[in-house]
Design an enzyme around this catalytic site. Structure first.
Site, PDB file in Angstrom:
ATOM      1  N   LYS A 108       0.992  -1.476  -0.085  1.00 25.93           N
ATOM      2  CA  LYS A 108       0.058  -0.080   0.085  1.00 25.93           C
ATOM      3  C   LYS A 108       0.968   1.320   0.043  1.00 25.93           C
ATOM      4  CE  LYS A 108      -1.473   1.462   3.976  1.00 25.93           C
ATOM      5  NZ  LYS A 108      -0.673   2.875   4.134  1.00 25.93           N
ATOM      6  N   PRO A 125       9.222  -5.224   3.953  1.00 21.18           N
ATOM      7  CA  PRO A 125       9.619  -4.903   5.192  1.00 21.18           C
ATOM      8  C   PRO A 125       8.426  -4.570   6.124  1.00 21.18           C
ATOM      9  CG  PRO A 125      10.517  -3.405   3.632  1.00 21.18           C
ATOM     10  CD  PRO A 125       9.444  -4.125   2.904  1.00 21.18           C
ATOM     11  N   GLY A 147       1.497  -5.390   7.319  1.00 21.20           N
ATOM     12  CA  GLY A 147       0.726  -6.319   8.156  1.00 21.20           C
ATOM     13  C   GLY A 147      -0.673  -6.341   7.828  1.00 21.20           C
ATOM     14  N   ASP A 167      -6.376   0.334   8.407  1.00 26.91           N
ATOM     15  CA  ASP A 167      -5.866   0.293   7.212  1.00 26.91           C
ATOM     16  C   ASP A 167      -6.147  -1.140   6.360  1.00 26.91           C
ATOM     17  OD1 ASP A 167      -4.289   2.703   7.153  1.00 26.91           O
ATOM     18  OD2 ASP A 167      -2.424   1.489   7.268  1.00 26.91           O
TER      19      ASP A 167
END
Length: 304
Positions: free
Chosen positions: A20, A113, A121, A155
Site C-alpha cells: 500500500k 519490510p 501487516g 488500514d
C-alpha cells in the site's frame, strides 16, 4: 484497473498482499478516543507478500522470505500476527452463523519490510480475509466482512479493496479513484522500523488542511499535497532524508514518504526508468530495501 490478487493452483489457493502506498496523507484532526482523522490518496503495487492456503488436520502457520524472521508466531497481544488474528476473527464470526471453518495451513511469503508505512501487516490481514473467504466458501455479506476488516486495523479495509482510492475518517470511509493513473514507482526503505504511535505523538499540529477537491491532472495535483507524518518521521529516523534524496537523485518526478514511514517512494516517467533506478540504488545500498513497482490504475506505462 485493480490487479488480480487471488488465484487457485493445483498446489493450493493463493492471495497477493500488495504493498500500500500513501501518495498523500493529511492529518485533519483527532477524535475523543485518540484516533487521528486522516485524508489519504492510496494506491497499491503489483508486488507484495504472498499467502498460500491449504487444507490441514490442524491449524498451521509458516513463513518464508527476506523478512519472515521478523514476524510474531502468535495471534495474541497488541503486536500479534495479523494473519492469525484475521483467521481467528473470521472463524469465530462464521461459527456464530453456524458455518464450519475447518483447519487450514497458511504460508506467508514475507517480501515487504515490517513497520515500514506500506501496509505490510494490514495487507497480509486483508489477504488472509480474502483467501479464507474463498477457502472456506464463506457466505458472509460484504458489510460484515468490512466490519471484520476494520476490527483488525484502520488500514485493513482499504487493503481489502487493494485499488486506487481516497480514504477519510480513520481509514474506513473509502471511495474508489478510477481515474488515478498507474504509476511507475521505486520504493525504498532503510530497514529501520518506525512506531506509528511515536510519529503521531511527535506531530506538532493535529488539525491540518484537508486534501480538498480532487483534480484529474494527477501529477501536479499530487505535488501540491503532502504527508503530514513525514516531518516528525524525519526527525526520528535520519535515514529518511538520505533515502528520499537518493531516490530523487535518480530522476524521480516526485518523492515522498508513505504512511508513517520509513518507506519513501519516487514516481518515475516509465517502468524502465524506475527499474534502472532501483538497480542503481540497490548497488549503492544493498543492505537496504529498494524495489521498482507498477501501481494499479489506468493507462499503465509512461507518466507525464
Amino acid at each position: 484497473m485493480p490487479f488480480e490478487t487471488g488465484s487457485t493452483e493445483e498446489a493450493g489457493l493463493f492471495e497477493l498482499a500488495p504493498a500500500k502506498i500513501n501518495l498523500a496523507l493529511h492529518v485533519t484532526g483527532q477524535r475523543s478516543d485518540g484516533y487521528h482523522l486522516l485524508e489519504t490518496v492510496v494506491t497499491f503495487a503489483d508486488a507484495g507478500d504472498r499467502l498460500k492456503f491449504a487444507a490441514a488436520e490442524g491449524d498451521e502457520f509458516t513463513a518464508s522470505g527476506r523478512f519472515a524472521h521478523l514476524l510474531p508466531n502468535q495471534a495474541e497481544g497488541t503486536y500479534g500476527n495479523l494473519v492469525l488474528k484475521a483467521r481467528d476473527l473470521l472463524r469465530e464470526k462464521l461459527r456464530t452463523t453456524g458455518f464450519t471453518a475447518p483447519p487450514v495451513t497458511i504460508h506467508l511469503e514475507k517480501n515487504l519490510p515490517v513497520a515500514a508505512g506500506i501496509g505490510g501487516g494490514s495487507a497480509d490481514a486483508a489477504a488472509a480475509l480474502r483467501g479464507l473467504l474463498r477457502f472456506w466458501k464463506s457466505p458472509l455479506p460484504e458489510p460484515e466482512i468490512q466490519a471484520l476488516a476494520l476490527a483488525l486495523g484502520a488500514d485493513v479495509p482499504m487493503c481489502l479493496k487493494s485499488e486506487a482510492l481516497v480514504a477519510k475518517g480513520i481509514g474506513e470511509d473509502i471511495a474508489a479513484l478510477p481515474t488515478l493513473p498507474s504509476l511507475a514507482l521505486v520504493l525504498g526503505n532503510p530497514l529501520v522500523g518506525v512506531s506509528t504511535p511515536d510519529i503521531f505523538e511527535r506531530l506538532s499540529r493535529k488539525e491540518n488542511p484537508p486534501i480538498g477537491a480532487l483534480e484529474m491532472d494527477w501529477i501536479p495535483f499530487l505535488k501540491s499535497l503532502r504527508n503530514d507524518l513525514e516531518p516528525p518521521a524525519r526527525s526520528l529516523v535520519r535515514e529518511i532524508d538520505q533515502i528520499s534524496n537518493m531516490i530523487g537523485a535518480e530522476g524521480a518526478i516526485l518523492t515522498r514518504m508513505s504512511g508513517s514511514g520509513a518507506t519513501c517512494f519516487g514516481i518515475f516517467p516509465s517502468a524502465e526508468i524506475a527499474e534502472r533506478a532501483a538497480e542503481n540504488l540497490t548497488g549503492q545500498r544493498p543492505d537496504w530495501y529498494f524495489q521498482a513497482v507498477q501501481t494499479v490504475g489506468q493507462n499503465a506505462g509512461k507518466t507525464s
